[in-house]
Write a protein that holds these residues in place. Sequence first.
Motif, PDB file in Angstrom:
ATOM      1  N   ARG A   1     -80.697 -34.237 -36.972  1.00 33.51           N
ATOM      2  CA  ARG A   1     -79.304 -34.494 -36.595  1.00 33.51           C
ATOM      3  C   ARG A   1     -79.110 -35.895 -36.006  1.00 33.51           C
ATOM      4  O   ARG A   1     -77.999 -36.248 -35.601  1.00 33.51           O
ATOM      5  N   SER A   2     -80.178 -36.716 -35.963  1.00 38.38           N
ATOM      6  CA  SER A   2     -80.088 -38.022 -35.295  1.00 38.38           C
ATOM      7  C   SER A   2     -79.010 -38.948 -35.873  1.00 38.38           C
ATOM      8  O   SER A   2     -78.433 -39.753 -35.119  1.00 38.38           O
TER       9      SER A   2
ATOM     10  N   LYS B   1     -76.069 -26.315 -36.999  1.00 39.38           N
ATOM     11  CA  LYS B   1     -76.668 -26.859 -38.216  1.00 39.38           C
ATOM     12  C   LYS B   1     -78.178 -26.652 -38.226  1.00 39.38           C
ATOM     13  O   LYS B   1     -78.778 -26.389 -39.277  1.00 39.38           O
ATOM     14  N   VAL B   2     -78.819 -26.777 -37.062  1.00 39.09           N
ATOM     15  CA  VAL B   2     -80.254 -26.522 -36.952  1.00 39.09           C
ATOM     16  C   VAL B   2     -80.544 -25.056 -37.267  1.00 39.09           C
ATOM     17  O   VAL B   2     -81.479 -24.735 -38.018  1.00 39.09           O
TER      18      VAL B   2
ATOM     19  N   LEU C   1     -82.188 -21.104 -43.757  1.00 36.19           N
ATOM     20  CA  LEU C   1     -82.285 -21.396 -45.192  1.00 36.19           C
ATOM     21  C   LEU C   1     -83.728 -21.423 -45.679  1.00 36.19           C
ATOM     22  O   LEU C   1     -84.020 -20.975 -46.788  1.00 36.19           O
ATOM     23  N   VAL C   2     -84.633 -21.941 -44.863  1.00 26.67           N
ATOM     24  CA  VAL C   2     -86.036 -22.010 -45.289  1.00 26.67           C
ATOM     25  C   VAL C   2     -86.853 -20.825 -44.794  1.00 26.67           C
ATOM     26  O   VAL C   2     -88.045 -20.720 -45.081  1.00 26.67           O
TER      27      VAL C   2
ATOM     28  N   ALA D   1     -81.143 -30.093 -42.047  1.00 30.42           N
ATOM     29  CA  ALA D   1     -80.301 -30.280 -40.858  1.00 30.42           C
ATOM     30  C   ALA D   1     -79.635 -31.647 -40.857  1.00 30.42           C
ATOM     31  O   ALA D   1     -78.583 -31.831 -40.247  1.00 30.42           O
ATOM     32  N   GLN D   2     -80.245 -32.575 -41.551  1.00 28.87           N
ATOM     33  CA  GLN D   2     -79.658 -33.913 -41.667  1.00 28.87           C
ATOM     34  C   GLN D   2     -78.368 -33.878 -42.477  1.00 28.87           C
ATOM     35  O   GLN D   2     -77.578 -34.812 -42.432  1.00 28.87           O
ATOM     36  N   GLU D   3     -78.186 -32.765 -43.200  1.00 23.86           N
ATOM     37  CA  GLU D   3     -76.929 -32.480 -43.901  1.00 23.86           C
ATOM     38  C   GLU D   3     -76.573 -33.584 -44.904  1.00 23.86           C
ATOM     39  O   GLU D   3     -75.436 -34.047 -44.967  1.00 23.86           O
ATOM     40  N   THR D   4     -77.558 -33.972 -45.690  1.00 22.11           N
ATOM     41  CA  THR D   4     -77.342 -34.974 -46.731  1.00 22.11           C
ATOM     42  C   THR D   4     -77.198 -34.281 -48.079  1.00 22.11           C
ATOM     43  O   THR D   4     -77.833 -33.251 -48.327  1.00 22.11           O
TER      44      THR D   4
END
Length: 339
Positions: free
Chosen positions: A109-110, A126-127, A133-134, A162-165
């Motif tokens: 999330r950084s 999100k975390v 999911l995994v 979690a980086q949501e890309t």
Amino acid sequence: MNHQETIRLARLSIGYTGKTSRKVVARNITETIRSGELTCLLGENGAGKSTLLRTLSGFLPPLSGEITILGRPIRDYSDNELARVVGVVLTDRSSLANMTVDELVGMGRSPYTGFWGLLSAEDKRKVDEALDLVGIAPLRTRMVQTLSDGERQKAMIAKALAQETPIIFLDEPTAFLDYPSKVETLHLLHRLSHDTGKTIFMSTHDLELALQVADRLWLMARQREVMAGTPEDLALNGVLGTFFQRDGVVFEQRTGLYRIEPSYNLEMRMIGDAVSCSLAAKALRRNGVRAEFDSTAELTLVADPSARDRFIVRRGEAILLRAGSIDELLHNLEKVYNQ
């Protein structure tokens, strides 16, 4: 799912630039990568797979040509903007210690948390989603150094999620895993690409698994153009049959897989139970005997799983060998050679 083009490479050359010279690893790559698909990059060591991934990730500048991500040249992205578009999972073993799994995943999330890196309620949600999911939510409080290699790789994939890309690049994500974990990881990545619509592009040496799981393959070799397509199309047009060609290895177009092909000094025609015949043929190949259903050889292998002698080898009507198992068949092959 609607597969949209997310990445376009146009006449791309990749490599390294020194003070007085530059090394070109691969040149003139023109291909596209699409959303909702798992694309696997295959090739021998030194072909440039890691260099290509590092260039696509923005860690290395292209030597020439163009990389377009979501319709925008990669050179126009700032580092923070690119971090919101592309997630990267590198091949190195994670050496992180004194950190829990959810703290590691929270590092994804950084790009959104600012200087102090404090997670908001939305960041924590999100975390949680990434862990679910995994499938490692029960491990969230475990220390990273206590995880197995497979669990640690899942945690790294969760960090990228979690980086949501919309795009995730992975460099040899199965390199340190045992075979069941390799299978599980590839199935996980395939499911994530289809369920989330993300673009997942990964390099791998696991050729057999990639042939079975990948939606598309990129084949990369020294001094050759990158070849891309579905595994099935690459099998039908003969590319897979020649790309990894080596002495003693053949590509079976019918199955779409490679197998070891030894030299043969005997041939048999097979009839009877298909499963028994196929497994016997696999064992016989190791011992220099080609056994095929459509062979015209004078020797015949008859397989009947309901009979006491499951396997019979005959020449015409003359029975040369009876065997109740494949082991017995192999250990008595000398009788066939001597008749």
